[in-house]
Design a protein around this motif. Structure first.
Motif, PDB file in Angstrom:
ATOM      1  N   GLU A 180      34.834  53.947  32.668  1.00 52.55           N
ATOM      2  CA  GLU A 180      34.470  53.615  31.287  1.00 52.55           C
ATOM      3  C   GLU A 180      34.135  54.886  30.502  1.00 52.55           C
ATOM      4  OE1 GLU A 180      31.589  50.452  30.600  1.00 52.55           O
ATOM      5  OE2 GLU A 180      30.853  51.548  28.850  1.00 52.55           O
ATOM      6  N   ARG A 184      35.925  56.172  27.116  1.00 54.28           N
ATOM      7  CA  ARG A 184      35.153  56.500  25.897  1.00 54.28           C
ATOM      8  C   ARG A 184      35.566  57.865  25.356  1.00 54.28           C
ATOM      9  NH1 ARG A 184      30.860  53.418  24.334  1.00 54.28           N
ATOM     10  NH2 ARG A 184      30.070  51.955  25.892  1.00 54.28           N
ATOM     11  N   SER A 207      41.788  47.747  27.662  1.00 52.85           N
ATOM     12  CA  SER A 207      41.096  47.054  26.571  1.00 52.85           C
ATOM     13  C   SER A 207      40.439  48.022  25.588  1.00 52.85           C
ATOM     14  CB  SER A 207      40.072  46.059  27.126  1.00 52.85           C
ATOM     15  OG  SER A 207      38.997  46.746  27.731  1.00 52.85           O
ATOM     16  N   TRP A 208      40.406  49.316  25.918  1.00 47.29           N
ATOM     17  CA  TRP A 208      39.902  50.309  24.956  1.00 47.29           C
ATOM     18  C   TRP A 208      40.942  50.645  23.900  1.00 47.29           C
ATOM     19  CZ3 TRP A 208      35.006  52.207  24.540  1.00 47.29           C
ATOM     20  CH2 TRP A 208      34.136  51.885  25.572  1.00 47.29           C
ATOM     21  N   PRO A 230      34.493  41.620  16.560  1.00 50.11           N
ATOM     22  CA  PRO A 230      33.779  40.950  17.651  1.00 50.11           C
ATOM     23  C   PRO A 230      33.187  39.597  17.265  1.00 50.11           C
ATOM     24  CG  PRO A 230      33.040  43.237  17.386  1.00 50.11           C
ATOM     25  CD  PRO A 230      33.926  42.923  16.229  1.00 50.11           C
ATOM     26  N   LEU A 233      34.439  36.405  18.710  1.00 50.94           N
ATOM     27  CA  LEU A 233      34.152  36.028  20.105  1.00 50.94           C
ATOM     28  C   LEU A 233      33.324  34.752  20.183  1.00 50.94           C
ATOM     29  CD1 LEU A 233      33.338  39.540  21.538  1.00 50.94           C
ATOM     30  CD2 LEU A 233      35.289  38.129  22.103  1.00 50.94           C
TER      31      LEU A 233
ATOM     32  N   TRP B 128      35.866  42.367  23.274  1.00 48.54           N
ATOM     33  CA  TRP B 128      34.585  42.651  23.942  1.00 48.54           C
ATOM     34  C   TRP B 128      34.363  44.155  24.036  1.00 48.54           C
ATOM     35  CZ3 TRP B 128      30.875  39.317  24.492  1.00 48.54           C
ATOM     36  CH2 TRP B 128      31.157  37.959  24.612  1.00 48.54           C
ATOM     37  N   ARG B 130      35.602  46.409  22.084  1.00 49.89           N
ATOM     38  CA  ARG B 130      35.325  46.940  20.739  1.00 49.89           C
ATOM     39  C   ARG B 130      33.840  46.799  20.421  1.00 49.89           C
ATOM     40  NH1 ARG B 130      39.524  47.536  16.199  1.00 49.89           N
ATOM     41  NH2 ARG B 130      40.314  48.559  18.037  1.00 49.89           N
ATOM     42  N   LEU B 131      33.276  45.692  20.863  1.00 49.67           N
ATOM     43  CA  LEU B 131      31.839  45.471  20.658  1.00 49.67           C
ATOM     44  C   LEU B 131      31.045  46.587  21.343  1.00 49.67           C
ATOM     45  CD1 LEU B 131      29.955  43.165  19.540  1.00 49.67           C
ATOM     46  CD2 LEU B 131      29.900  42.293  21.849  1.00 49.67           C
ATOM     47  N   LYS B 132      31.498  46.939  22.550  1.00 43.47           N
ATOM     48  CA  LYS B 132      30.848  48.000  23.325  1.00 43.47           C
ATOM     49  C   LYS B 132      31.019  49.349  22.623  1.00 43.47           C
ATOM     50  CE  LYS B 132      32.401  48.265  27.698  1.00 43.47           C
ATOM     51  NZ  LYS B 132      32.465  48.058  29.162  1.00 43.47           N
TER      52      LYS B 132
END
Lengths: 240, 202
Positions: A180, A184, A207-208, A230, A233, B128, B130-132
């Motif tokens: 992760e 980032r 998913s990034w 978001p 969701l 999810w 993107r929220l992070k």
């Protein structure tokens, strides 16, 4: 203008009975600041797509353009200069030179491109600093953890004026939290305007990305839409 | 998610009012599980009836009524925390059923069905993540909930990938399953059969 554009790209390896079509009529465009993930099973052509995008091999058909320049019109020297100046690579196994320190590894592409050793080293240190690795600058790769090595590889990939970052399974050898952290960093490079293509089989890494394209048997078979905010969701989804 | 035990957990920190419990429940679960105030008061009444919480104030004091956990409530809470949820038998998973049915229904390409679900799940994961990405310093509870959701969706995608590969290998190895009028029923019967084989009750 797109940083990377693949127009109707096909790649055939071998000939006759041993002929394998690795890519078929692939179109892909990646803009500045955009991250595109490429997902697909083993043998779907993901890595071939990346090596062709990075000018490490040529397509059998079609055209690859980087910042609007068609690679097919460039000489071998021009392609080598383009690779040094504009394209950064990140691999699953980091590909750092074991005899060079972290700072020297990061500065290497600049030095190879004719930047003075002093200026290249300063730029390398700055890139390491941005990734919180300044205190590891003098360490050799075997003195670094897997996560640190991958961060050094990312620093090397974005040092100088690189506009395109190509990553092949960048989180493949890392645990999930280190993976992760690596995603980032790639995301943060994109926020600075770098275009990135990340090949991965890992949905969490993908998913990034702003967009995910799915490859199968050398073809782009599907892709995600730009994700909504978001807040969606909390809304009921299909089938829920 | 047990609202009953979530309320006991909140009351373990000290006495609280009903509205406060609802707000704290939503905040601690990253606002992913909205809770209406009626649910809160109904659950509190049952907890009080079972001797797990006590209230001060008159029975009709409404929002002014404060609740606190009893010794029995503390025992119930610690017991619940240490009791593993029932994961021993396969749940009745709608996605699994859809793939099983898609294998058998004539004219349906199961790989396309799998890909449409895979794409939807990756899109959900992007939201999810993107929220992070948007809220790097967000609350620990939200971070835990987001991680849990990402791992859950990831595991479903991995299953779809594996199913896709297994079906392709099966198609390459032998004849495709023969379409039959009762194909869908036959496919959905696979899960109950499996349950019987492993002795699951559900």
């Amino acid at each position: 203008m797109s940083v990377l554009e693949l127009r109707d790209v096909s790649k055939i390896h071998g000939s006759g009975a041993a002929q394998v079509t690795a890519l078929r009529n692939v179109d892909l465009s990646v803009g500045p600041g955009e991250m595109v993930a490429v997902m697909g099973p083993s043998g779907s052509g993901k890595s071939t797509l990346l090596t062709i995008a990075g000018s490490l091999e040529s397509p059998t058909d079609g055209e690859v353009l980087i910042s609007g320049n068609a690679l097919s019109t460039m000489s071998a020297d021009e392609l080598a200069a383009l690779r040094r100046r504009s394209i950064g690579y990140v691999f699953q196994d980091f590909n750092l030179l074991p005899g060079l320190t972290a700072a020297e590894n990061v500065a290497l592409p600049l030095e190879l491109d004719g930047t003075s050793a002093r200026r290249a080293r300063a730029a390398g240190l700055l890139a390491l600093q941005r990734l919180d690795l300044a205190d590891r600058a003098g360490h050799f790769p075997d003195q670094l953890s897997g996560g640190e090595r991958q961060r050094v590889a990312i620093a090397r990939a974005v040092v100088g004026e690189r506009r395109l970052l190509l990553a092949d399974e960048p989180t493949g050898a890392l645990d999930s939290s280190t993976g992760e952290a690596v995603m980032r960093l790639i995301r943060s490079a994109c926020k600075q305007g770098v275009a990135a293509v990340v090949v991965t089989h890992d949905a969490q890494a993908a998913s990034w990305a702003d967009r995910v394209v799915f490859l199968r048997d050398g073809r782009v078979t599907d892709g995600t839409a730009t994700p909504p905010g978001p807040e969606s969701l909390l809304a009921p989804g299909p089938g829920r | 998610m047990s609202v009953r035990h979530a309320l006991l957990a909140l009351l373990a920190e000290g006495p609280k009012y009903g509205l406060q419990l609802r707000e704290e429940f939503e905040a601690r679960t990253g606002e992913v599980w909205p809770l209406n105030v009626g649910q809160v008061y109904t659950t509190l009444q049952r907890l009080e009836r079972d001797g797990l919480v006590e209230s001060d104030g008159e029975p009709d004091a409404g929002p002014q009524k404060s609740f606190r956990i009893t010794e029995g409530g503390e025992g119930e809470l610690t017991g619940w925390l240490r009791t593993p949820p029932d994961l021993s038998s396969p749940p009745r998973d709608e996605l699994v059923i859809k793939v099983l049915v898609a294998v058998r229904v004539p004219g349906v390409d199961v790989h396309e069905v799998i890909q449409s679900h895979r794409r939807y799940l990756v899109e959900l994961m992007q939201q999810w993540t993107r929220l992070k990405d948007d809220e790097a310093d967000f609350d620990l509870s939200v971070a835990l909930v987001v991680d849990a959701e990402l791992f859950r969706l990831d595991s479903v995608i991995r299953w779809l990938d594996t199913a896709d590969g297994r079906l392709r290998r099966a198609a390459a190895d032998g004849p495709a399953p023969a379409p039959a009028p009762a194909a869908a029923a036959a496919a959905t019967a696979a899960v109950p059969r499996l349950r019987r084989r492993i002795g699951a009750r559900r």
